[in-house]
Write an enzyme that holds these catalytic residues in place. Structure first.
Site, PDB file in Angstrom:
ATOM      1  N   TYR A  59     -69.398  41.061 -50.937  1.00 39.26           N
ATOM      2  CA  TYR A  59     -68.446  40.557 -52.381  1.00 39.26           C
ATOM      3  C   TYR A  59     -69.649  39.809 -52.620  1.00 39.26           C
ATOM      4  O   TYR A  59     -70.276  38.266 -52.495  1.00 39.26           O
ATOM      5  CB  TYR A  59     -67.515  38.982 -52.156  1.00 39.26           C
ATOM      6  CG  TYR A  59     -66.298  39.836 -51.426  1.00 39.26           C
ATOM      7  CD1 TYR A  59     -65.777  40.976 -51.423  1.00 39.26           C
ATOM      8  CD2 TYR A  59     -65.229  38.934 -51.043  1.00 39.26           C
ATOM      9  CE1 TYR A  59     -64.877  42.120 -50.690  1.00 39.26           C
ATOM     10  CE2 TYR A  59     -64.052  39.270 -49.915  1.00 39.26           C
ATOM     11  CZ  TYR A  59     -63.353  40.376 -49.569  1.00 39.26           C
ATOM     12  OH  TYR A  59     -62.567  41.254 -49.686  1.00 39.26           O
ATOM     13  N   LEU A 215     -51.125  41.029 -55.550  1.00 38.57           N
ATOM     14  CA  LEU A 215     -51.462  40.680 -57.499  1.00 38.57           C
ATOM     15  C   LEU A 215     -51.789  41.564 -57.377  1.00 38.57           C
ATOM     16  O   LEU A 215     -52.319  41.492 -58.905  1.00 38.57           O
ATOM     17  CB  LEU A 215     -52.173  39.107 -57.295  1.00 38.57           C
ATOM     18  CG  LEU A 215     -51.582  38.066 -56.108  1.00 38.57           C
ATOM     19  CD1 LEU A 215     -52.098  37.035 -57.209  1.00 38.57           C
ATOM     20  CD2 LEU A 215     -49.984  37.741 -56.605  1.00 38.57           C
TER      21      LEU A 215
END
Length: 285
Positions: A59, A215
């Protein structure tokens, strides 16, 4: 609603955690975010009671002066508070332009050691073996040799608990035959329920199920007429209902919504206090 669960039998965490993927940048290809914003989000997450952070050394933003999620976590939170659980993932290999493939079993030690160094830890609480280089589950692929390599690092004391990610029920059975599996992490949300069978297998075994993309990850719209109806009923947002829906499915579910905004962070954490009714769940299907 049960607010906590036990990872591996000895790590009690709240069922709303935090995903660090969006701290360095908004997506795998977007521009870097301001590092200070990321550190502020992390500090606020802990203030709100978040005690489970999900990260990965891959990340990061690209280019010179790359921003790494693990570095932000260390800078913002080290020395870590007692009770803070940090989970990470190994397996994918990334270059400057994106994914290059998957690490061989012998390469996993280096990935684990890099996570330890960048996070400032002597032992990782939870390490997932992430297989495949997309959201497609690589059905039929064996994870045995790679999981055995991580199990050996667990025996050495570098890892406390093991997990697997982007898998199916056959992978779960294969992994459990090698070493205990504390958590499974797969793509799962109200509009992508392909992991329903896997979720049920985790619930039956008492293994934490950790959906990523709850989401939509900026790629999928999790909204629907049904979700909007339930959201209006509770005076909540669509994203809060999506999280509450996932939490309602089983006490083994642990959500890890990610954001680079303190406002969205507070909204996500508040979703853990929502209790959906039988009518809500019937509407959501």
């Amino acid at each position: 609603m049960i607010q906590t669960l036990s990872l591996g039998g000895d790590l009690t965490v709240h069922r709303v955690g935090f995903g660090a993927m969006r701290l360095p940048r908004n997506s795998f290809t977007g521009p870097a975010r301001d590092p200070e914003t990321g550190r502020a989000v992390l500090r606020r997450a802990v203030e709100l009671g978040v005690d489970h952070i999900d990260t990965a050394d891959f990340y990061r933003s690209g280019g010179e002066g790359a921003v790494r999620a693990n570095t932000l976590i260390r800078e913002a939170l080290h020395p870590y508070a007692d009770g803070l659980t940090i989970a990470t993932k190994v397996g994918p290999v990334f270059g400057p332009e994106g994914p290059l493939g998957e690490a061989a079993p012998a390469q996993l030690r280096a990935q684990v050691e890099t996570n330890l160094e960048n996070l400032g830890l002597d032992r990782l609480d939870l390490v997932y073996l992430r297989i495949g280089s997309s959201l497609e589950v690589p059905h039929g692929d064996s994870l045995a040799e790679r999981f055995e390599a991580l199990a050996a690092l667990r025996e050495e004391g570098l890892i406390r608990h093991l997990g697997i990610s982007n898998v199916d029920t056959a992978h779960l059975a294969q992994a459990r035959a090698i070493a205990p599996v504390a958590a499974v992490q797969n793509h799962f949300n109200p509009v992508d329920r392909a992991a329903t069978e896997l979720h049920a297998a985790c619930a039956d075994a008492g293994i934490a199920f950790v959906p990523f993309g709850s989401l939509g990850m900026g790629m999928t719209d999790v909204s629907s007429a049904a979700i909007e109806k339930v959201a209006a009923r509770h005076g909540a947002t669509v994203h809060q209902i999506a999280l509450a829906w996932a939490l309602s499915l089983s006490p083994v579910t642990l959500v890890i919504p990610g954001t680079g905004s303190t406002e969205h962070l507070e909204e996500n954490v508040a979703a853990g206090s929502l209790t959906l009714t039988d009518e809500d769940l019937a509407d959501l299907g």
